[in-house]
Design an enzyme around this catalytic site. Structure first.
Site, mmCIF file in Angstrom:
data_model
loop_
_atom_site.group_PDB
_atom_site.id
_atom_site.type_symbol
_atom_site.label_atom_id
_atom_site.label_comp_id
_atom_site.label_asym_id
_atom_site.label_seq_id
_atom_site.Cartn_x
_atom_site.Cartn_y
_atom_site.Cartn_z
ATOM 1 N N ALA A 65 0.830 -1.207 0.000
ATOM 2 C CA ALA A 65 0.000 0.000 0.000
ATOM 3 C C ALA A 65 0.861 1.252 0.000
ATOM 4 O O ALA A 65 0.573 2.228 -0.710
ATOM 5 C CB ALA A 65 -0.937 -0.008 1.199
ATOM 6 N N TYR A 66 1.909 1.229 0.794
ATOM 7 C CA TYR A 66 2.797 2.393 0.886
ATOM 8 C C TYR A 66 3.508 2.645 -0.440
ATOM 9 O O TYR A 66 3.547 3.772 -0.942
ATOM 10 C CB TYR A 66 3.812 2.161 2.005
ATOM 11 N N ALA A 67 4.069 1.592 -1.032
ATOM 12 C CA ALA A 67 4.770 1.742 -2.309
ATOM 13 C C ALA A 67 3.823 2.211 -3.404
ATOM 14 O O ALA A 67 4.190 3.031 -4.252
ATOM 15 C CB ALA A 67 5.439 0.426 -2.701
ATOM 16 N N SER A 70 1.228 4.110 -3.016
ATOM 17 C CA SER A 70 0.982 5.537 -2.813
ATOM 18 C C SER A 70 2.156 6.367 -3.296
ATOM 19 O O SER A 70 1.976 7.450 -3.881
ATOM 20 C CB SER A 70 0.680 5.823 -1.334
ATOM 21 N N LYS A 71 3.358 5.877 -3.104
ATOM 22 C CA LYS A 71 4.535 6.646 -3.501
ATOM 23 C C LYS A 71 4.780 6.566 -5.005
ATOM 24 O O LYS A 71 5.358 7.494 -5.594
ATOM 25 C CB LYS A 71 5.762 6.169 -2.722
#
Length: 245
Positions: free
Chosen positions: A154-156, A158-159
């Site tokens: 999820a974090y990757a 978003s980035k």
């Protein structure tokens, strides 16, 4: 408090701690007037502002939800009323809940996208409207977009969106003399990164870089200053990870 005609003014989101604080203090040391943004920890933001003042700089604090356009507009107005305008925006604010894709709660996924993607869009939209000629916008991505580590889906994701927004905005600001770039840190010794990780995991991550250590907030802040100074680096994602990838 009003800046002089020659003052350069920076807004640093997430300036209350970790990388954001290091960036704010470095900019203050370069005689930027700094607006230290925070979302929840006013005391730490005030500590950052005080540190800048004790080093001879000038700083004020401002609270905002980076994904709320009304609050972000007030943040930028704080910079204008305190110091006269905006030259540099460094957007470090973000969240990083981790879980395998199969297990992540959708409300956690939505929170990541709201803060990291919508927040970047809202802050960049406001910056694009007011940053003065000769200025810079610096967003934050992550080296995980290359490393593809489990639990960071999820974090990757978003980035990856942050990188796309960065590269497109750089081209949309043609003729404005405003650079737009992103830094993509690798493992960095911040509370956000270290929280919940056992020592053996930290040791492993420290061993990945040829320099055989974690990055520090100071390492990342120096890379941000380089992008602010470098007028011929534009529309780029700069990986700041000690050579991991």
């Amino acid at each position: 408090m009003t800046g002089s005609d020659t003052s350069r003014v920076a807004i640093v989101t997430g300036g209350s701690g970790g990388i954001g604080r290091a960036v704010a203090e470095h900019l203050g040391g370069r005689r930027f007037d700094v607006v230290v943004h925070y979302s929840g920890n006013r005391d730490r933001a005030e500590e950052t502002a005080t540190a800048i003042g004790e080093a001879g700089g000038r700083a004020v604090t401002a609270r905002a939800d980076v994904a709320d356009e009304t609050e972000v507009a007030a943040l930028f107005e704080r910079a204008r009323t305190a110091f006269g305008g905006v030259d540099v925006v460094v957007h470090t604010a973000g969240v990083m809940p981790l879980a395998p894709i199969a297990d992540m709660r959708l409300d956690d996924f939505d929170r990541v996208q709201r803060t990291n993607v919508r927040g970047t869009f809202v802050v960049n939209q406001a910056a694009a409207r007011v940053v003065r000629a000769g200025g810079s916008i610096v967003n934050f991505s992550t080296s995980v977009t290359r490393l593809q580590q489990p639990t960071y889906g999820a974090y990757a994701a978003s980035k990856g969106a942050v990188e796309a927004l960065t590269l497109i905005l750089a081209r949309e600001l043609r003729g404005r003399d405003v650079t737009v770039n992103a830094v993509a840190p690798g493992p960095t010794a911040t509370p956000l990164f270290l929280d919940g990780k056992p020592q053996e995991v930290i040791d492993h991550l420290s061993s990945l870089a040829p320099l055989e250590r974690l990055g520090t907030p100071d390492d990342i802040a120096r890379s941000v200053l380089g992008l602010v100074d470098a007028r011929w680096i534009n529309g780029q994602v700069v990986y700041v990870n000690g050579g991991i990838a």
